[in-house]
Structures are given as structure tokens and as C-alpha cells.
Write a protein that holds these residues in place. Structure first.
Motif, PDB file in Angstrom:
ATOM      1  N   HIS A 188       0.849  -1.199   0.000  1.00  0.00           N
ATOM      2  CA  HIS A 188       0.000   0.000   0.000  1.00  0.00           C
ATOM      3  C   HIS A 188       0.878   1.240   0.000  1.00  0.00           C
ATOM      4  O   HIS A 188       2.002   1.227   0.494  1.00  0.00           O
ATOM      5  N   LEU A 189       0.322   2.308  -0.556  1.00  0.00           N
ATOM      6  CA  LEU A 189       0.996   3.605  -0.599  1.00  0.00           C
ATOM      7  C   LEU A 189       0.292   4.587   0.319  1.00  0.00           C
ATOM      8  O   LEU A 189      -0.861   4.394   0.700  1.00  0.00           O
ATOM      9  N   GLY A 190       0.998   5.686   0.653  1.00  0.00           N
ATOM     10  CA  GLY A 190       0.411   6.752   1.442  1.00  0.00           C
ATOM     11  C   GLY A 190       0.685   8.104   0.808  1.00  0.00           C
ATOM     12  O   GLY A 190       1.773   8.332   0.256  1.00  0.00           O
ATOM     13  N   TYR A 191      -0.277   9.007   0.903  1.00  0.00           N
ATOM     14  CA  TYR A 191      -0.212  10.311   0.245  1.00  0.00           C
ATOM     15  C   TYR A 191       0.987  11.137   0.685  1.00  0.00           C
ATOM     16  O   TYR A 191       1.540  11.924  -0.090  1.00  0.00           O
ATOM     17  N   THR A 192       1.421  10.976   1.923  1.00  0.00           N
ATOM     18  CA  THR A 192       2.546  11.769   2.436  1.00  0.00           C
ATOM     19  C   THR A 192       3.889  11.280   1.910  1.00  0.00           C
ATOM     20  O   THR A 192       4.932  11.818   2.274  1.00  0.00           O
ATOM     21  N   GLY A 193       3.867  10.253   1.051  1.00  0.00           N
ATOM     22  CA  GLY A 193       5.098   9.729   0.482  1.00  0.00           C
ATOM     23  C   GLY A 193       5.585   8.484   1.185  1.00  0.00           C
ATOM     24  O   GLY A 193       6.787   8.249   1.306  1.00  0.00           O
ATOM     25  N   THR A 194       4.640   7.680   1.663  1.00  0.00           N
ATOM     26  CA  THR A 194       4.970   6.467   2.400  1.00  0.00           C
ATOM     27  C   THR A 194       4.575   5.237   1.597  1.00  0.00           C
ATOM     28  O   THR A 194       3.732   5.301   0.713  1.00  0.00           O
ATOM     29  N   SER A 195       5.179   4.104   1.937  1.00  0.00           N
ATOM     30  CA  SER A 195       4.782   2.857   1.282  1.00  0.00           C
ATOM     31  C   SER A 195       5.243   1.668   2.098  1.00  0.00           C
ATOM     32  O   SER A 195       6.214   1.743   2.861  1.00  0.00           O
ATOM     33  N   LEU A 196       4.523   0.564   1.918  1.00  0.00           N
ATOM     34  CA  LEU A 196       4.862  -0.726   2.508  1.00  0.00           C
ATOM     35  C   LEU A 196       4.585  -1.798   1.469  1.00  0.00           C
ATOM     36  O   LEU A 196       3.470  -1.870   0.940  1.00  0.00           O
ATOM     37  N   TRP A 197       5.590  -2.605   1.145  1.00  0.00           N
ATOM     38  CA  TRP A 197       5.414  -3.732   0.228  1.00  0.00           C
ATOM     39  C   TRP A 197       5.965  -4.992   0.871  1.00  0.00           C
ATOM     40  O   TRP A 197       7.047  -4.986   1.471  1.00  0.00           O
TER      41      TRP A 197
END
Length: 408
Positions: free
Chosen positions: A351-360
Motif C-alpha cells: 500500500h501507498l500513502g499520500y505523504t510519500g509512504t509505502s509498505l510492500w
């Protein structure tokens, strides 16, 4: 990679007083020289992104084969030369990564306990979604009861899979000054498509989902998450609404000159979540890369100790409908020009996050990659930054995988 530390050092099941073994940065890679050599290409991509002002700072964590093999911080809180340096224990607003580490995981737990029927209509739990009233309030003039019978066909599964027909996003905060008013606006947002006809990522849908989950659980999302997810996984820094004393460890996400008219630091960047009190289905979690890596490690272990493997498999498997969707239940999966890069397997999810975050997370590779930034600083509507991070993420993920493959 001999320089890593085993996450499961504490014992056969990796548990020690409720935490996931020896998973602390102070016990990892003395001096950090080994990881800087192994992941030099990946780190240089992030260094270049800071120099190009894609984001002021970042923190990353990589787990592989049950080991924490990289934990790195770079850049500063802002672009000012005297701004605090980002550290590995810096707290970030993870934005929509909240949807998976919190909201979706709550749904998984409730489902596993037999309390949540994924194919049940939403109106059976949240009757206001059909326009039947909100907590006894007068809904005159809000659009409730608009005669759209399609709303009764929306299920919890559709909310999780982003196929409910609800629109992606609405600036509800502009017309709702209180939590009750904003929820009323959420429940009466018109459908943009027939339920189940197409997949469209929807913050509105996750706000509805959050309310449904809270009613089933009988408590607020933040309290449930703390007791059932963050606590058991040893995610000691993860929280909604960080206390004021934690602000010094949190990079700002926005210089908001239009809505809140202040620098947003230590409070959720998402305006709708802000009006909801900082606890929402679509955003609100603050965390560190190590804490998110702990969560990823649990998922790679089949959900232990908070979930069963079959539940993880169900929620992270790509849905078969609507046609062409890349969505699982709450999670996304790699597709086309994925932000996960070109190496993650078809079994991967993230998943991605609007603030520039991600987890894969990739079970086939026994790999997880966490990237936390504050790319929305100072202007969250900056389209240059928005497009630039879409180039950075896949390059970074590719470089991580290539480094691991080269190390054998």
C-alpha cells in the motif's frame, strides 16, 4: 548477509514479553557500514531524491528471510539546513498506509473471530448509509434518502476492495466542522458507479468501513488497534494522535495556509481525518519504519501472533472482480507499472500513502520494504513532488531487490 540481526532471536516463535524478538536498531549493524555498502545503490536513489527536493527526509527498513537487513534514515525534517536530522526512530504520518496496518487488520481480526460477514450489506451495520438518519440528527438538506437503492447493495467486501461505487475523494472538511457533520456527509456521499462494477480507490469507502468496524467491535479504532495490533506486535511508537511531547520527533507534512492555517506537525495531514478527530479509516496512524517492519514481519509469518495464515491469505489475494482490478481486500497488489518495481512476485501485496509512504511485502521472496517520507512538505498539492516520488519508489525497490539478489 552476515551483518543482519535475526528477528526471531528471542526464541522459536520470536516472542519475548509480547514483542517480536531482538528487533531494535541499537542491536543492528554497529556503525551501519555494512548496510551502506550492500544497499549503496538503493540509498543513493533516496539521497538524490532529497537533493532534488522530492522529499526533505526519509526512513527505510528492509526485512529479508526473517532478518532486519537494513534500517536507515536520511535527510532532514524540512529543507532548511538547520532542520533536525531524520533518525531511525523518527515518527512519520503514514497516511493511507493506515488503511492496511490498522483498518484492514481490524477487519481481518473481526472476520477471524466470526464477527464480520464480508458479504453483508453495509446498511445492516450502518443504516445511515441508506439515508435513514444519523444518531438522531436531522438530515434535511444533506442529500440523505436520495432514493438510490443501489446503496443497499454495497457490502463490506466492496468497501475493502474499493469496488463500492463510492467516489475516490471529496473535500468534506470544507462543509463539515464537526465529526458528526463529517460522518453525515460521508454516509450521504452519492455513488459514482454501480456497486461492484469497477474498482476505484476510495477514501470515502474506508471512512464508511471504519464506522462499521467500530460498531461491530464496540470501541474506537485507535483503542482496538492498540490492544489487538500495536501492543502484541511490540509497535511501541505507533499511535493515533501523538502526544504533544512527541512533536519534536515528527517531521511536518504541510504548511497549511488555507484550511487549518498552521504548520501541520504531529497531527494528521489528511483534512477529513483531522475533522474526524485524528482517528479515521483512511489515515491517522503515526509510526516508525522499525514498527512498520515489525508488522510486515508478522504478516510474513502468516499473521502470527495476531492472525491466522488463512486469514492473511484471504485478505492479501487479488480479487477476481471487478474485471482488471489489482485490489485485494484492503491491500493492493503489483500490476503494470507498479510502485513496488519490477521484481516483486504476483503473491506480493502492499500500500501507498499520500505523504510519500509505502509498505510492500513479498511472501515469495520473504521480503518487506518500508519507506516513510514527508514528501508533502511544504505544499501537499505540489504535483512535481507527487509525480517525482512515483519515479523514486520503483527505482528504490528495484535497487533493494538487486542488492539482495547480488548478496545471494
Amino acid at each position: 548477509m552476515s551483518y543482519s540481526v535475526t528477528i526471531d532471536e528471542a526464541g522459536a516463535d520470536g516472542l519475548n514479553s509480547g514483542t517480536l524478538g531482538s528487533f531494535a536498531p541499537r542491536q543492528l549493524l554497529p556503525g551501519f557500514e555494512p548496510q551502506d555498502r550492500a544497499f549503496s545503490s538503493a540509498f543513493s536513489i533516496l539521497d538524490a531524491a532529497v537533493a532534488d527536493r522530492v522529499f526533505p527526509g526519509a526512513s527505510i527498513a528492509v526485512t529479508h528471510g526473517g532478518r532486519l537487513v537494513a534500517l536507515k534514515a536520511l535527510g532532514r525534517f524540512t529543507y532548511d539546513s538547520d532542520s533536525p536530522l531524520v533518525k531511525t526512530d523518527t515518527l512519520f504520518d503514514v497516511a493511507s498506509v493506515s488503511k492496511v496496518v490498522a483498518t484492514t487488520t481490524v477487519a481481518m481480526i473481526l472476520y477471524e473471530r466470526g464477527l464480520l460477514d464480508l458479504d453483508a450489506p453495509v446498511v445492516g451495520i450502518v443504516p445511515e448509509f441508506a439515508g435513514t438518519g444519523f444518531a438522531g440528527a436531522d438530515l434535511a438538506g444533506t442529500g440523505a434518502g436520495d432514493g438510490d437503492a443501489r446503496r443497499r447493495a454495497v457490502t463490506l467486501r466492496m468497501l475493502l476492495a474499493h469496488s463500492s461505487g463510492l467516489p475516490a475523494y471529496e473535500k468534506l472538511f470544507l462543509k463539515a466542522g464537526t465529526r458528526e457533520q463529517l460522518l453525515r456527509a460521508v454516509f450521504t456521499t452519492p455513488l459514482a458507479a454501480d456497486p461492484g462494477s469497477r474498482a476505484e480507490y476510495s477514501d470515502i469507502g474506508f471512512m464508511v468501513l471504519c464506522e462499521a468496524l467500530e460498531r461491530v467491535a464496540g470501541e474506537t479504532l485507535d483503542r482496538f488497534c492498540q490492544r489487538e495490533i500495536f501492543g502484541p506486535l511490540g509497535m511501541g511508537h505507533t499511535t493515533y494522535n501523538p502526544p504533544p511531547e512527541a512533536r519534536a520527533k515528527i517531521p511536518p507534512t504541510q504548511d497549511d495556509r488555507t484550511f487549518r492555517k498552521r504548520i501541520i506537525q504531529g497531527e494528521v495531514q489528511d483534512e477529513n481525518a483531522s475533522v474526524l478527530g485524528g482517528v479515521a479509516g483512511q489515515a491517522g496512524v503515526f509510526s516508525t519504519t522499525e514498527d512498520i517492519a515489525r508488522f510486515a514481519h508478522a504478516m510474513l509469518r502468516g499473521g502470527h501472533p495476531i492472525l491466522r495464515p488463512e486469514t492473511v491469505a484471504l485478505f492479501t489475494r487479488r480479487e477476481t472482480a471487478p474485471e482488471g482490478t489489482s485490489r485485494a481486500l484492503g491491500w493492493d497488489t503489483p500490476s503494470g507499472r507498479s510502485q513496488s518495481g519490477k521484481y516483486f512476485s504476483p503473491q506480493a501485496y502492499g500500500h501507498l500513502g499520500y505523504t510519500g509512504t509505502s509498505l510492500w511485502i513479498d511472501p515469495a521472496r520473504k521480503l518487506s520494504v518500508v519507506l516513510l517520507t514527508n514528501r508533502t512538505w511544504p505544499d501537499s498539492s505540489n504535483q512535481v513532488s507527487s509525480q517525482a516520488i512515483k519515479q523514486v519508489r520503483p527505482k528504490f525497490h528495484d535497487a533493494v531487490v538487486e542488492a539482495l539478489d547480488a548478496a545471494g
